[in-house]
Design an enzyme around this catalytic site. Structure first.
Site, PDB file in Angstrom:
ATOM      1  N   GLY A  97      17.700 -36.736  17.055  1.00  0.00           N
ATOM      2  CA  GLY A  97      16.367 -36.518  17.601  1.00  0.00           C
ATOM      3  C   GLY A  97      15.301 -37.000  16.635  1.00  0.00           C
ATOM      4  O   GLY A  97      15.546 -37.165  15.437  1.00  0.00           O
ATOM      5  N   CYS A  98      14.087 -37.238  17.166  1.00  0.00           N
ATOM      6  CA  CYS A  98      13.030 -37.784  16.318  1.00  0.00           C
ATOM      7  C   CYS A  98      12.539 -36.739  15.323  1.00  0.00           C
ATOM      8  O   CYS A  98      12.364 -37.030  14.140  1.00  0.00           O
ATOM      9  CB  CYS A  98      11.890 -38.329  17.171  1.00  0.00           C
ATOM     10  SG  CYS A  98      11.278 -37.230  18.440  1.00  0.00           S
ATOM     11  N   TYR A  99      12.326 -35.516  15.792  1.00  0.00           N
ATOM     12  CA  TYR A  99      11.896 -34.455  14.872  1.00  0.00           C
ATOM     13  C   TYR A  99      12.941 -34.214  13.791  1.00  0.00           C
ATOM     14  O   TYR A  99      12.629 -34.020  12.623  1.00  0.00           O
ATOM     15  CB  TYR A  99      11.692 -33.138  15.632  1.00  0.00           C
ATOM     16  CG  TYR A  99      10.344 -32.990  16.292  1.00  0.00           C
ATOM     17  CD1 TYR A  99       9.173 -33.069  15.563  1.00  0.00           C
ATOM     18  CD2 TYR A  99      10.259 -32.723  17.658  1.00  0.00           C
ATOM     19  CE1 TYR A  99       7.936 -32.891  16.175  1.00  0.00           C
ATOM     20  CE2 TYR A  99       9.026 -32.551  18.276  1.00  0.00           C
ATOM     21  CZ  TYR A  99       7.866 -32.638  17.527  1.00  0.00           C
ATOM     22  OH  TYR A  99       6.652 -32.460  18.132  1.00  0.00           O
ATOM     23  N   THR A 100      14.204 -34.180  14.220  1.00  0.00           N
ATOM     24  CA  THR A 100      15.236 -33.849  13.246  1.00  0.00           C
ATOM     25  C   THR A 100      15.438 -34.972  12.240  1.00  0.00           C
ATOM     26  O   THR A 100      15.634 -34.717  11.057  1.00  0.00           O
ATOM     27  CB  THR A 100      16.546 -33.511  13.971  1.00  0.00           C
ATOM     28  OG1 THR A 100      16.828 -34.550  14.889  1.00  0.00           O
ATOM     29  CG2 THR A 100      16.417 -32.221  14.738  1.00  0.00           C
ATOM     30  N   CYS A 139      13.142 -36.838  11.087  1.00  0.00           N
ATOM     31  CA  CYS A 139      12.009 -36.772  10.158  1.00  0.00           C
ATOM     32  C   CYS A 139      12.084 -35.536   9.255  1.00  0.00           C
ATOM     33  O   CYS A 139      11.324 -35.408   8.296  1.00  0.00           O
ATOM     34  CB  CYS A 139      10.705 -36.796  10.949  1.00  0.00           C
ATOM     35  SG  CYS A 139       9.264 -37.197   9.976  1.00  0.00           S
TER      36      CYS A 139
END
Lengths: 353, 353, 353, 353
Positions: free
Chosen positions: B156-159, B161
């Site tokens: 995922g994008c949040y994870t 980052c």
């Protein structure tokens, strides 16, 4: 092989057209950046001025006056300096390193007529002999001349976005030459990187306005190119506006077909003119372009629609002012001048959303 | 030669991660796009769904159920479908075309533990045997496993980052594992292309807010990866926020050094860990990243600064959620899985401004 | 009757807090603006500096040094000058016109302790006797003292947005005093109207970043007020970020309940503390605020949610940095100091969308 | 006294013109909101639909069909419903509660001519007798008729921003009636609150485009009003564009002076026409307006500049599409219809920045 790459300099690398040149040239397979200048930032690394370049190796920024043009032995220089200083710098450069070709991104060499230059800029040109040699760098119109040129005057962003849709129509004598209205809207990067109050985020966001109404300097360039294309004097109405966004110019152009020429005819002329152009795409009749769909690319989108009043058409063009409107166009010129395939380094697809 | 290029499919090409894959793959020199699906837009051209592709030749969009996986003979498929449908589609695809590799951009195969999956998603996994084979696709951490994988679960994008800055610190046991706080902010493209009222321009621009406070599903993925890295259970505080902009995630992470580990030590660990990574750049100590400087690129920037309270540090990471946070990461995975150089097609420099 | 209206001056009317004061005071029924200063724009009309005032009658801008404070006979002056000049101007003003009350919007009189001031600002205070008299102007905490004050130090925008949610919790000893983390995000108007490169539209839009990490001056003010509230020294972590939007601050605050205090308890404390406050609204438990819903109003919205880790809560506050975070708060102070109903001229509902 | 306040209803309170009416009426001293409808949100509180209203007491949202018009005993109703449903609702309302006045914000009663209505909308009007009674609600042009009206058709936002600058010039026969070009740009709130893909933040931000080129329905309204003003048929070119911002319309209008009328003459006509108008401000000759300087206010700014071509002028007008272009205009109409001072509740100064 590294040694075979062309040596390229960017003068004025701390502005947006400068950084855009660096962005494109870093990925160009047959050139290498060997000189970057930025007078106020001399001695600094590019990553300090533009942190997006932190991961890449680039020459340290130097002041222009510290450069030995002959020793630098550059194949081509992009000049992204402010108006006025440009003429002297290029004159000096070409005198000392005649083998170095130049693409100038300022307005200084765009007007071929010394009288026109003096009238619009209020002083005599400082390098009139170069002014005569300079080739106007809109590739789709002057491709052959550009191939042979050693000094190319890269067109302005507003004017590119007006000429690409209008020049083929004027050449074909398909539209009336009086009453042409160009309502142009530009993103903020077109205004450059100067720290001015009216360019602050808080002054620009969530708002819209026209400026320089009735008197923008780009008109001189439009007059010259439209008159050349039409074979007679053409004076258009042109109003620039500022959009609360970074990149993109959109020109909404109101024209009247000449002697029965219909909007569909105008569309057909553009479609044919640009049939084989890699960087101009004419949309199906009635469809109109959006700036976001060309962002970051060297592409121009053009659309033609029928207006309500009989005989009238609306022609709309969109491009990225920093790419096709400035640095991408400049690289396209470089490719021709150095004998590379025209699209090299410019294949990037638009970044949307 | 055309025939040598790998045949690639994109399932779910009408969303933003889909269009971003197409943008990147159109310029990838050793692959060709031979299948694009989009159920609701089946039969349409990609240019209708995303006008930026108007100048390019692309396959017509088709519905997934109309695809004959075996006949399609794809080397690799990117699956950018919504949660839930993904499991069945991939199960079916792999059953019929076992030679086709898969990079899945949904959350469906990220959790290795069936119990954890069931707890967070409220139902049993539909393809538990594939769940076991799937490799977690964060290249900088699992590069070797990815090279050998035939099904990769793109993070995922949040994870991404959060993991890129934190995983090396946890592996090194350099920070306390309790009390880690991740305050994350994402641009709107992270929310996808669904037509929801709260995603309208007028609802989003000129404002900022947190959402899913205390309960975001990405936490399951963070828990799994951080616990693996630390070798013990790690539960972090994580608060996502929505920024009035399109691209970019920035994580501001608050940590305490373990047994005397200073902020400078943490910086040194990250610098060493990422010394040879092409897509992670650690800034000099005390400098912090901005999302705009990685926009459109596959780069992650990480900075470390000293907090006021003794022993505390602030670690900040920035990446483009659609590139390193989704489609660029997916292409990086593909390059490894197909044996290409890892950076192929991902060299594009960030687009700023 | 005109003659009965209080005479008000705004020093520094060409900045954003100045224009916001003018916006609010133009519609305040019991005051009249009789003095506007702006040194660099002296002699100009306000409509030149802020075209939104074109339809209204306002005093011509003058230079501060040209003002005869005694003859001006002002009831109250808002001082919206940069740090440093403020101390001398107010000292001079109060010496010459002791009847004139002052609300100072700079940071100059916020710190009560001369030693703390000297440590953070690097020099002795120029008006230490006034520093002692100044009342800290956060109305919800110091209402009674403000009513009697003749010099009020208006709080900073970041600190207001941290104090309003935290001070009642600290006063109630409901949260642990160490490990408090304030992750704050502000719109660009908080940075003022100076023409700096990093504040240009093209540098700010479509991006996000933290700044002054670990070292922001507002921390001195937070330390003072939180330590007062808690009755012991409190040192928080505070990280400011810049949002690509004009107005609004949102603070995401991570706290741990003290000795079994639950997130629900914290919510109850805030709900009770602000039950009768006109400008602070506590949302139902679990709901969190958005900056856009307070834009242009003097309102603060506060939300409390449960974090994942037991005992931890997330408290989020949102206000408009130019209104409750600056000029609206200043008018609220003025209303108390001049004996008007506290909400006069501040009733405007938020402008959304 | 509460009992003396006029009872007001807002039909369609969950859209942006609805919320803007509530924002303005909450602070109007002589009215009270006693009915709010929103069919899809019936039973919910306004704070759920628009959180900015959380601090205020407002009626619960109800479905229109549940309202007993006679019992509601409203003095005036604002109708902010979508096209088509409007006609039936108002017909029913007026039949049951003839004492209730109506300001309709839809396009349904703007066209006086049944034939014109049928041509543009593709069906017969459902309430032709009301269509005849309806007064066109542009106060600056029809003030006297509005005072006596019981049904007022509030003008469209685009058309208001074109009529205010053009109608006085057409009435004075100062400009040529053919070849008028209106290039209009609107913020996104003009498109309403429907959840459509093309209105998502990620589709709109950082981009610009024209739409409905050559065929926008607002043209019917422009034709009607301009022909009335000129006393002859007038057909203008009109191209709407969408701006990446929330509020504001700017019309750039290209005209030719009639028989020697100069741009300065046109400016003088407008200056005189609007000399005593509270909500229209004509800028000094040569200055042009910005949308940001009228944001949130009921003000229209108009500027006139000389074009390059002899006899041509550029007239530019700016207003906030939700205030003077919709709800503020509607309240201005209400004030006249109920006998209040015209500016009551509309004095708010523009919110800039």
């Amino acid at each position: 092989m590294m040694a075979d790459k062309a040596k390229i300099g960017v003068l004025g690398a701390s502005g947006y057209t400068g950084s855009e040149l660096v962005r494109l040239l870093l990925r160009h397979p047959t050139v290498e950046l060997t000189l970057l200048t930025a007078d106020r930032r001399a001695g600094q690394e590019m990553r300090t001025v533009f942190p997006q370049f932190a991961p890449y190796q680039l020459p340290t920024l130097v002041a222009i006056e510290s450069v030995d043009w002959n020793a630098a032995n550059l194949d081509l220089v992009f000049c992204a300096l402010p108006h006025a200083t440009t003429q002297k710098v290029i004159k000096d450069l070409i005198a000392k390193a005649p083998q170095t070709k130049v693409v100038d991104l300022s307005a200084d060499f765009r007007l071929a007529d010394p009288a026109s230059y003096a009238r619009w800029y209020g002083h005599e040109h400082h390098a009139p002999e170069l002014q005569r040699q300079a080739v106007y760098g809109l590739v789709e119109i002057y491709r052959d001349a550009i191939r042979k040129a050693s000094l190319v005057a890269n067109p302005g962003c507003y004017t590119s976005c007006a000429q690409l849709p209008l020049t083929p129509l004027l050449k074909a004598k398909a539209i009336e030459t009086d009453g042409i209205i160009i309502d142009a809207k530009s993103g903020m990067t077109g205004a450059g990187r100067s720290a001015k109050e009216e360019m602050l985020f808080s002054e620009v966001s969530e708002g819209f306005h026209a400026y320089a109404v009735g008197q923008h300097r780009h008109m001189a360039e439009l007059d010259q190119e439209f008159s050349r294309a039409a074979g007679q004097e053409v004076i258009v109405s042109f109003t620039p506006h500022l959009l609360p966004m970074n990149r993109g110019i959109l020109s909404t152009i109101y024209v009247r077909g000449n002697r029965g020429t219909s909007p569909e005819d105008l569309h057909a002329i553009l479609l044919k003119f640009y049939a084989n152009e890699p960087f101009v795409h004419v949309l199906p009749f009635g469809q109109v372009p959006q700036t976001r769909h060309v962002r970051g690319s060297n592409m121009t989108f053009i659309g033609v629609a029928k207006d309500r009043a009989p005989g009238r058409a609306i022609v709309i063009a969109a491009l990225d002012n920093l790419v096709k409107g400035a640095s991408g166009q400049a690289v396209q010129n470089m490719n021709l001048m150095l004998g590379y395939p025209e699209t090299t380094g410019l294949e990037q697809v638009a970044l949307f959303p």
